[in-house]
Design a protein around this motif. Structure first.
Motif, PDB file in Angstrom:
ATOM      1  N   ASP A 111       0.846  -1.191   0.000  1.00 31.71           N
ATOM      2  CA  ASP A 111       0.000   0.000   0.000  1.00 31.71           C
ATOM      3  C   ASP A 111       0.885   1.247   0.000  1.00 31.71           C
ATOM      4  O   ASP A 111       1.522   1.561   0.997  1.00 31.71           O
ATOM      5  N   PHE A 112       0.894   1.945  -1.127  1.00 30.89           N
ATOM      6  CA  PHE A 112       1.709   3.153  -1.269  1.00 30.89           C
ATOM      7  C   PHE A 112       0.934   4.408  -0.856  1.00 30.89           C
ATOM      8  O   PHE A 112       1.386   5.514  -1.144  1.00 30.89           O
ATOM      9  N   VAL A 113      -0.217   4.269  -0.210  1.00 23.29           N
ATOM     10  CA  VAL A 113      -1.149   5.314   0.246  1.00 23.29           C
ATOM     11  C   VAL A 113      -1.714   6.132  -0.919  1.00 23.29           C
ATOM     12  O   VAL A 113      -1.315   5.929  -2.061  1.00 23.29           O
ATOM     13  N   TYR A 114      -2.613   7.041  -0.623  1.00 17.84           N
ATOM     14  CA  TYR A 114      -3.347   7.817  -1.632  1.00 17.84           C
ATOM     15  C   TYR A 114      -4.087   6.903  -2.615  1.00 17.84           C
ATOM     16  O   TYR A 114      -4.143   7.158  -3.816  1.00 17.84           O
ATOM     17  N   ASN A 115      -4.654   5.809  -2.075  1.00 20.37           N
ATOM     18  CA  ASN A 115      -5.376   4.817  -2.885  1.00 20.37           C
ATOM     19  C   ASN A 115      -4.487   4.123  -3.901  1.00 20.37           C
ATOM     20  O   ASN A 115      -4.975   3.515  -4.856  1.00 20.37           O
ATOM     21  N   ALA A 116      -3.168   4.221  -3.708  1.00 20.24           N
ATOM     22  CA  ALA A 116      -2.216   3.571  -4.611  1.00 20.24           C
ATOM     23  C   ALA A 116      -1.882   2.190  -4.065  1.00 20.24           C
ATOM     24  O   ALA A 116      -0.799   1.948  -3.519  1.00 20.24           O
ATOM     25  N   ASN A 117      -2.803   1.257  -4.207  1.00 20.59           N
ATOM     26  CA  ASN A 117      -2.606  -0.106  -3.732  1.00 20.59           C
ATOM     27  C   ASN A 117      -1.910  -0.914  -4.815  1.00 20.59           C
ATOM     28  O   ASN A 117      -2.487  -1.220  -5.848  1.00 20.59           O
ATOM     29  N   GLY A 118      -0.664  -1.276  -4.562  1.00 22.61           N
ATOM     30  CA  GLY A 118       0.088  -2.029  -5.541  1.00 22.61           C
ATOM     31  C   GLY A 118       0.901  -1.131  -6.455  1.00 22.61           C
ATOM     32  O   GLY A 118       0.637   0.066  -6.613  1.00 22.61           O
ATOM     33  N   ILE A 119       1.900  -1.723  -7.085  1.00 19.99           N
ATOM     34  CA  ILE A 119       2.874  -0.959  -7.874  1.00 19.99           C
ATOM     35  C   ILE A 119       2.259  -0.293  -9.102  1.00 19.99           C
ATOM     36  O   ILE A 119       2.658   0.807  -9.490  1.00 19.99           O
ATOM     37  N   GLU A 120       1.252  -0.940  -9.717  1.00 21.00           N
ATOM     38  CA  GLU A 120       0.672  -0.360 -10.927  1.00 21.00           C
ATOM     39  C   GLU A 120      -0.073   0.937 -10.617  1.00 21.00           C
ATOM     40  O   GLU A 120       0.085   1.946 -11.320  1.00 21.00           O
ATOM     41  N   LEU A 121      -0.883   0.916  -9.557  1.00 22.41           N
ATOM     42  CA  LEU A 121      -1.595   2.137  -9.188  1.00 22.41           C
ATOM     43  C   LEU A 121      -0.633   3.184  -8.629  1.00 22.41           C
ATOM     44  O   LEU A 121      -0.843   4.382  -8.808  1.00 22.41           O
ATOM     45  N   ALA A 122       0.416   2.740  -7.940  1.00 19.29           N
ATOM     46  CA  ALA A 122       1.415   3.695  -7.436  1.00 19.29           C
ATOM     47  C   ALA A 122       2.098   4.411  -8.604  1.00 19.29           C
ATOM     48  O   ALA A 122       2.349   5.620  -8.548  1.00 19.29           O
ATOM     49  N   SER A 123       2.404   3.674  -9.654  1.00 24.46           N
ATOM     50  CA  SER A 123       3.011   4.287 -10.839  1.00 24.46           C
ATOM     51  C   SER A 123       2.091   5.342 -11.432  1.00 24.46           C
ATOM     52  O   SER A 123       2.530   6.402 -11.882  1.00 24.46           O
TER      53      SER A 123
END
Length: 783
Positions: free
Chosen positions: A190-202
């Motif tokens: 969980d990269f926070v800001y709804n960025a769950n996982g590397i693809e959404l974090a990117s």
């Protein structure tokens, strides 16, 4: 006499036999074996759950990032998933090599050498009491994320947590390749800001995809693995850049990156390009998904335990086949957006000169109370309240201007400068909402569900949750009760003279009275007086009972005003009830779900719609006949004149007091669709009926939608040539000289002909026949 001699104790110390080498070896090996047995028992007991709940082997084989339940539309499209968090999993081949290298350099350089536990790092961590770094391998960190959580409350729990991680890490290494574990780790974090996982974090941080990450971007995301809040480039850019560069240096240290490339990467700015990620799918109706979730969860709870455990909607990999048609859904959402974009601009323009905007008829103090009530419903208010902040300080916090406040617009998300949170609340009270549902009247399958305009801003479903005053769309229930109870025909006439019942004096919205109207004319022009007279004749209870049989479960007032639409009902109820008229009088409960399968393909539930006959086919067709008149010459005639739709349509418009609610129900033989439009608060509305009536607010959405449906009608099984099916013993002619009762339909012949001149006069104590005069569909309750 002599004393006998006593034995004398020796004072010399006994000498101990020295430990032999053999004894030392026995003790050493004994302790070693005991230790091994203890370790074995500890790990065995942990795996069996003696130190707390552990996942079973099946759970290890199916980590929850891959077992979300899937929702499939009636046209075979994967609409969405039920998952613990929204994420887009990637495979190892999608990960650039420098991203993997950054991970190994920072977290676990001997990852390819160990089997889940790094003995060297473990010994180092234990001997230094953690001062020289932790010992968690990538596999252990994945185990921690997947199964045991991230929090420990005390030292004992931390030790237990670590033991669980060891056990699970070994199990994961047995079942997955090293590459698969790396991919799962990146997918789960969980990269926070709804960025769950590397693809959404990117996407969130760099507006790109995982496969296109550069060296510096990869290092930044890997740096966040240590602490995604402390080293977050949005929150703490300086700390984030420092930690990014640490990762790059580690890559150089282990010869995973050359120095020149490293220096170039460290010289780059963070380059953040923040993107918003909705927590629920944007593609299709989030409102539909939430209604679906509630229904499925209720059913799964009713099943109880299966093989010792309950079904988990988010982890058991269910396949849910729904009635929604993805193509129709897109047409409906586009229709809502197209019309509301236009009338929203008109509404904003009207409110510019309104000192109480967006309300009418509300004193300033009540207006302020409405805004403050909305404030108290926000998550931020609840957070401040939980911190025991005084109410005055909270109010000041909400009225404080901010550099950037996110607001909804039909042009997309916008950030407003120098706006307070209270200003944002006032702004969003101006926004017009809509609810829309379409279903096949023959089998009850729901094809379209538009519960609102944007889930991120307005988390309230206007299809099944919201109850709004229905206005004249309720009148068909009064008319059908009179037809069913008294054997009236569409040509039966009722006085349009002003009258009173007790303290209630209903009025026509156009202020015109006198003469009489047949039922066709009265419903076409939505004449209030006629509807009021009919409910006086039938009584209130039969009308309410018939509405109940048509699936209406919401409270209905027990008084005559319901004939003009005083009841608060849902779009779901109204569409389901009206569909019975298009289905020969048989009510079919609107259905969301076709079937549910478990992950093995076994059918858990094959849904069968609830059905019952409410009125006979003659009464049902009489109502279709009346409602066709609304479209052909009454309040729904814009469907023809303005939008050019020529098919056979039965319809009803509805407008409530002060234009707070606009309704349109449109029925074709194979599709019944209901639309509601209004603001969140009933005090917010258009000032005049020309802009605020259902024909102006809701009817256009239905028309845009049906234009799209008819354009590609073959794929939906819908055609402009479709006709409502008459009872088999009714011939073509159906004029007023022939209609003396429903039992004579079989003797009719000739051509279909509306002949109003032949209407016979029916006199009852409330009638005074003079001349015809109509009304419209606006309620006016006068007690």
């Amino acid at each position: 006499m002599s004393t006998p001699n006593k034995p004398v104790k020796s004072t010399a110390k006994k000498t101990k036999k020295p430990f032999s080498l053999r004894r030392i070896m026995v003790y050493t090996w004994g302790l070693f074996l005991i230790g091994l047995i203890c370790v074995f028992l500890l790990f065995w007991g942990t795996s069996k759950g003696l130190l707390g709940e552990m996942p079973d082997v099946a759970a290890l084989e199916n980590p929850d990032i891959y077992v979300s339940s899937e929702i499939y539309s009636s046209d075979g499209v994967l609409l969405d998933r039920f998952e613990t968090e929204k994420r887009i999993p990637v495979t190892y081949k999608d990960l650039p090599q420098h991203l993997v290298d950054a991970l190994l350099a920072r977290e676990d350089i001997r990852y390819r050498e160990h089997s889940g536990i790094d003995a060297r790092s473990t010994v180092r961590a234990v001997s230094s009491a953690g001062e020289s770094g932790g010992a968690s391998t990538i596999t252990q960190q994945l185990a921690k994320q997947l199964f045991t959580g991230n929090r420990s409350l005390n030292k004992v729990e931390r030790v237990i947590q670590k033991i669980k991680e060891w056990v699970l890490a070994v199990e994961l290494e047995k079942r997955y390749t090293k590459d698969e574990i790396v991919a799962m780790y990146f997918n789960k974090f969980d990269f926070v800001y709804n960025a769950n996982g590397i693809e959404l974090a990117s996407k969130v941080y760099f507006n790109t995809t995982t496969s296109k990450l550069t060296v510096d971007q990869s290092a930044m995301l890997v740096a966040m693995l240590k602490n995604p809040v402390r080293y977050n480039p949005l929150r703490n850019p300086n700390d984030a850049m420092h930690e990014r560069n640490v990762v790059i240096n580690q890559m150089v240290k282990y010869n995973l990156l050359d120095k020149s490339t490293a220096e170039a990467a460290k010289a780059k700015p963070l380059g953040i390009d923040k993107q918003e990620i909705n927590t629920i799918s944007e593609s299709y109706s989030a409102y539909y998904k939430q209604a679906l979730r509630r229904e499925i969860q209720t059913y799964l709870d009713s099943l109880g335990k299966q093989n010792g455990k309950k079904y988990n909607l988010y982890k058991d990999g269910l396949k849910i086949y729904v009635t929604l048609d993805s193509r129709m859904q897109k047409l409906a959402e586009d229709a809502v957006a197209k019309h509301l974009t236009t009338i929203q601009k008109t509404f904003f323009e009207e409110q510019k000169n309104n000192k109480l905007a967006p309300f009418y008829g509300v004193p300033p103090d009540k207006r302020q109370r409405i805004f403050e009530r909305a404030m108290r419903n926000t998550d931020y208010y609840k957070l401040l309240k939980a911190k025991e902040m005084p109410e005055k300080e909270i109010l000041a916090e909400f009225n404080k201007p901010r550099d950037s406040v996110k607001i909804f617009t039909w042009d997309g998300v916008k950030y407003q400068k120098n706006m307070s949170l209270m200003d944002s609340i006032k702004y969003h009270k101006h926004i017009l909402q809509s609810g829309m549902m379409a279903m096949d009247p023959k089998d009850g399958t729901i094809k379209v569900w538009v519960g609102g305009i944007n889930w991120d801003y307005f988390k309230f479903d206007h299809v099944k949750q919201a109850r709004r005053q229905v206005g004249s769309t309720f009148k068909p229930f009064v008319f059908v009760t009179a037809i069913n109870q008294m054997n009236y025909t569409p040509c039966h006439t009722v006085s349009n003279e002003y009258f009173k019942v007790g303290n209630w004096a209903p009025k026509n919205a156009n202020g015109k009275y006198g003469g009489s109207q047949d039922l066709r004319t009265a419903l076409a022009f939505s004449t209030n007086i006629v509807a009021a007279r009919l409910i006086v004749q039938t009584g209130v209870e039969p009308v309410v009972q018939l509405a109940r049989e048509l699936g209406v479960e919401s409270p209905i007032p027990n008084d005559y005003t319901i004939s003009l639409g005083s009841a608060d009902l849902t779009v779901y109820e109204m569409v389901g009830a009206m569909s019975a008229f298009a289905n020969h009088g048989i009510y079919i409960k609107p259905e969301l779900i076709v079937k549910i399968e478990d992950k093995t393909g076994r059918v858990i539930k094959d849904f069968r719609p609830e059905a019952r006959e409410v009125v006979n086919e003659y009464v049902a067709y009489a109502m279709i006949d009346l409602m066709k008149g609304v479209t052909d010459r009454g309040s729904g005639s814009w469907v023809r004149s303005k939008y050019g739709i020529t098919s056979e349509i039965a319809s009803k418009t509805g407008t409530t007091n002060d234009q707070s609610d606009g309704w349109f129900i449109g029925m074709t033989p194979n599709l019944v669709t209901g639309v509601w439009v209004g603001a969140e608060d009933r005090f917010a509305h258009f000032q005049g009926i020309a802009r605020g009536q259902g024909a102006a607010t809701a009817l256009p959405i239905w028309s845009y939608f049906m234009q799209g449906v008819y354009k590609n009608g073959k794929q939906y099984g819908i055609s402009l040539d479709d006709k409502f099916e008459k009872p088999s013993d009714i011939d073509q002619k159906w004029d007023c000289s022939s209609l003396t009762g429903f039992h004579t339909y079989g003797s009719m012949g000739g051509t279909f002909d509306y002949d109003y001149s032949g209407a016979t006069e029916y006199v009852d104590p409330l009638q005074n026949v003079n001349n015809n005069s109509g009304g419209n569909d606006s309620i006016n309750f006068n007690q």
